[in-house]
Scaffold this active site. Structure first.
Site, PDB file in Angstrom:
ATOM      1  N   GLU A   1       7.686 -48.886 -53.545  1.00 21.92           N
ATOM      2  CA  GLU A   1       8.031 -48.164 -54.770  1.00 21.92           C
ATOM      3  C   GLU A   1       7.079 -48.572 -55.888  1.00 21.92           C
ATOM      4  O   GLU A   1       7.329 -49.574 -56.585  1.00 21.92           O
ATOM      5  CB  GLU A   1       9.464 -48.522 -55.185  1.00 21.92           C
ATOM      6  CG  GLU A   1      10.501 -48.070 -54.193  1.00 21.92           C
ATOM      7  CD  GLU A   1      11.815 -47.772 -54.898  1.00 21.92           C
ATOM      8  OE1 GLU A   1      12.234 -46.611 -54.870  1.00 21.92           O
ATOM      9  OE2 GLU A   1      12.380 -48.676 -55.515  1.00 21.92           O
TER      10      GLU A   1
ATOM     11  N   ASN B   1      19.502 -44.189 -54.191  1.00 20.11           N
ATOM     12  CA  ASN B   1      19.817 -45.316 -55.075  1.00 20.11           C
ATOM     13  C   ASN B   1      20.395 -44.749 -56.371  1.00 20.11           C
ATOM     14  O   ASN B   1      19.669 -44.228 -57.206  1.00 20.11           O
ATOM     15  CB  ASN B   1      18.522 -46.102 -55.345  1.00 20.11           C
ATOM     16  CG  ASN B   1      18.736 -47.224 -56.337  1.00 20.11           C
ATOM     17  OD1 ASN B   1      19.876 -47.590 -56.645  1.00 20.11           O
ATOM     18  ND2 ASN B   1      17.634 -47.779 -56.835  1.00 20.11           N
ATOM     19  N   TRP B   2      21.705 -44.882 -56.500  1.00 22.70           N
ATOM     20  CA  TRP B   2      22.354 -44.324 -57.695  1.00 22.70           C
ATOM     21  C   TRP B   2      22.100 -45.151 -58.950  1.00 22.70           C
ATOM     22  O   TRP B   2      22.384 -44.707 -60.053  1.00 22.70           O
ATOM     23  CB  TRP B   2      23.864 -44.233 -57.456  1.00 22.70           C
ATOM     24  CG  TRP B   2      24.297 -42.998 -56.734  1.00 22.70           C
ATOM     25  CD1 TRP B   2      23.514 -42.138 -56.020  1.00 22.70           C
ATOM     26  CD2 TRP B   2      25.637 -42.469 -56.675  1.00 22.70           C
ATOM     27  NE1 TRP B   2      24.271 -41.115 -55.505  1.00 22.70           N
ATOM     28  CE2 TRP B   2      25.576 -41.295 -55.894  1.00 22.70           C
ATOM     29  CE3 TRP B   2      26.856 -42.878 -57.174  1.00 22.70           C
ATOM     30  CZ2 TRP B   2      26.704 -40.523 -55.626  1.00 22.70           C
ATOM     31  CZ3 TRP B   2      27.985 -42.111 -56.905  1.00 22.70           C
ATOM     32  CH2 TRP B   2      27.900 -40.953 -56.141  1.00 22.70           C
ATOM     33  N   LYS B   3      21.634 -46.389 -58.779  1.00 17.17           N
ATOM     34  CA  LYS B   3      21.484 -47.304 -59.919  1.00 17.17           C
ATOM     35  C   LYS B   3      22.831 -47.385 -60.667  1.00 17.17           C
ATOM     36  O   LYS B   3      23.883 -47.317 -60.028  1.00 17.17           O
ATOM     37  CB  LYS B   3      20.331 -46.856 -60.821  1.00 17.17           C
ATOM     38  CG  LYS B   3      19.068 -46.585 -59.998  1.00 17.17           C
ATOM     39  CD  LYS B   3      17.834 -46.374 -60.809  1.00 17.17           C
ATOM     40  CE  LYS B   3      16.668 -46.102 -59.862  1.00 17.17           C
ATOM     41  NZ  LYS B   3      15.383 -46.004 -60.537  1.00 17.17           N
TER      42      LYS B   3
ATOM     43  N   SER C   1      10.078 -41.095 -57.854  1.00 18.38           N
ATOM     44  CA  SER C   1      10.042 -39.675 -58.203  1.00 18.38           C
ATOM     45  C   SER C   1      10.005 -38.738 -56.990  1.00 18.38           C
ATOM     46  O   SER C   1       9.375 -37.683 -57.027  1.00 18.38           O
ATOM     47  CB  SER C   1       8.862 -39.382 -59.139  1.00 18.38           C
ATOM     48  OG  SER C   1       9.023 -40.089 -60.364  1.00 18.38           O
TER      49      SER C   1
ATOM     50  N   GLU D   1      13.502 -52.888 -60.677  1.00 19.85           N
ATOM     51  CA  GLU D   1      14.334 -53.048 -61.883  1.00 19.85           C
ATOM     52  C   GLU D   1      15.025 -54.412 -61.879  1.00 19.85           C
ATOM     53  O   GLU D   1      15.263 -54.990 -62.932  1.00 19.85           O
ATOM     54  CB  GLU D   1      15.345 -51.891 -61.975  1.00 19.85           C
ATOM     55  CG  GLU D   1      14.641 -50.599 -62.363  1.00 19.85           C
ATOM     56  CD  GLU D   1      15.356 -49.327 -61.917  1.00 19.85           C
ATOM     57  OE1 GLU D   1      16.533 -49.393 -61.521  1.00 19.85           O
ATOM     58  OE2 GLU D   1      14.703 -48.262 -61.954  1.00 19.85           O
TER      59      GLU D   1
ATOM     60  N   GLY E   1      15.959 -42.013 -56.321  1.00 23.74           N
ATOM     61  CA  GLY E   1      16.810 -42.362 -57.445  1.00 23.74           C
ATOM     62  C   GLY E   1      17.382 -41.109 -58.092  1.00 23.74           C
ATOM     63  O   GLY E   1      18.350 -40.512 -57.614  1.00 23.74           O
ATOM     64  N   GLY E   2      16.749 -40.677 -59.178  1.00 27.35           N
ATOM     65  CA  GLY E   2      17.253 -39.565 -59.988  1.00 27.35           C
ATOM     66  C   GLY E   2      17.659 -38.330 -59.185  1.00 27.35           C
ATOM     67  O   GLY E   2      18.714 -37.729 -59.456  1.00 27.35           O
TER      68      GLY E   2
ATOM     69  N   GLY F   1      11.115 -43.094 -61.788  1.00 30.50           N
ATOM     70  CA  GLY F   1      11.773 -42.456 -62.927  1.00 30.50           C
ATOM     71  C   GLY F   1      10.812 -41.782 -63.893  1.00 30.50           C
ATOM     72  O   GLY F   1      11.193 -41.418 -65.002  1.00 30.50           O
TER      73      GLY F   1
ATOM     74  N   HIS G   1      14.646 -54.703 -55.819  1.00 30.96           N
ATOM     75  CA  HIS G   1      14.202 -53.485 -56.506  1.00 30.96           C
ATOM     76  C   HIS G   1      13.429 -53.886 -57.769  1.00 30.96           C
ATOM     77  O   HIS G   1      13.758 -54.896 -58.404  1.00 30.96           O
ATOM     78  CB  HIS G   1      15.423 -52.638 -56.872  1.00 30.96           C
ATOM     79  CG  HIS G   1      15.043 -51.281 -57.386  1.00 30.96           C
ATOM     80  ND1 HIS G   1      14.608 -51.084 -58.679  1.00 30.96           N
ATOM     81  CD2 HIS G   1      14.989 -50.069 -56.785  1.00 30.96           C
ATOM     82  CE1 HIS G   1      14.318 -49.806 -58.849  1.00 30.96           C
ATOM     83  NE2 HIS G   1      14.546 -49.171 -57.707  1.00 30.96           N
TER      84      HIS G   1
END
Ligand code: PGA
Length: 245
Positions: free
Chosen positions: A161, A8-10, A204, A91, A225-226, A167, A89
């Site tokens: 999640e 997930n690049w966001k 994470s 977010e 993600g990151g 994150g 998600h």
């Protein structure tokens, strides 16, 4: 189907990063790698017709078309050859006020056009501390399963999640992930008989903790993600997941 890695690049990345990631992980055979790109980049995959990577949207509207400035429909994703879409998600739930009802509407819209929804569920820190984690994620899951045609439910993938792990560099322990995944699968089976729900863990995940998470019997893959924004590290992560089978 083998294990699944969803990146997930966001609201991150670039055309150049996409080229590099495709080069690094485009040939991986033992795991399915899905890249969830920002909407603005979803036509770029047409430039990589031979890659094994599959593509996902990060969000979608629930209606076919209309005066909804800035939104993207499921039909548009399908036209681009996008096969998957993240839905709900945390977010989106947190910053864009997405409710369980909206998550259901989006999931249904995806299923109707053959896009596989990756439905995200997860408790926040307060809910975990209050001992409510399983209650929260089951509610989020059942809000979706109760509303979709049972014949289509098999196309849904769920991502657990925990909001406190996203994150933050503080992943859930493999034991916590296992406990929640098992509960989600049980809740799914009691709702729709014989449903073999696939559940990914997200929050994470990186190349150093992916193997331990994947050793858990009910962890079917990861949502990253990151750690998906650095191509070489992401390849290492994918190899760890692929090597877990
Ligand atoms: P993270 O994000 O891997 O950076 O924690 C995961 C996600 O939000 O999907």
């Amino acid at each position: 189907m083998g294990p699944l890695v969803v990146a997930n690049w966001k609201m991150n990345g670039s055309e150049q990063l996409l080229k590099t990631v495709v080069r690094e992980v485009g040939g991986l055979a033992e795991a399915t790698v899905v890249l969830a790109l920002p909407a603005a980049y979803l036509s770029l995959p047409k430039g990589f017709p031979d890659t094994s990577i599959e593509w996902a949207g990060q969000n979608v509207h629930w209606l076919d078309s209309g005066p909804y400035t800035g939104e993207v429909s499921v039909g548009m994703l399908a036209e681009l050859g996008v096969g998957w879409c993240l839905v709900g998600h945390s977010e989106r739930r947190q910053h864009f006020a997405e409710t369980d009802d909206l998550v259901l509407a989006k999931t249904k819209a995806c299923l109707e056009l053959g896009i596989r929804p990756i439905v995200c569920v997860g408790e926040n820190l307060q809910e975990r501390k209050a001992g409510k984690a399983l209650e929260v994620v089951s509610r989020q899951l059942l809000a979706v399963l109760n509303g979709v045609p049972s014949a289509l439910a098999q196309w849904i993938v769920v991502a657990y999640e925990p909001v406190w792990a996203i994150g933050t560099g503080e992943e859930a322990s493999p034991e916590i992930a296992q406990e929640v995944h098992e509960a989600l699968k049980r809740a799914a089976r009691s709702n729709i008989k014989a449903l073999e729900l696939r559940v990914l863990y997200g929050g994470s995940v990186n190349a150093d903790n992916a193997s331990a998470l994947m050793r858990m019997p009910d962890v079917d893959g990861v949502l990253v993600g990151g750690a998906s924004l650095e191509a070489v590290g992401f390849r290492r992560l994918c190899e760890q997941v692929a090597g877990s089978v």
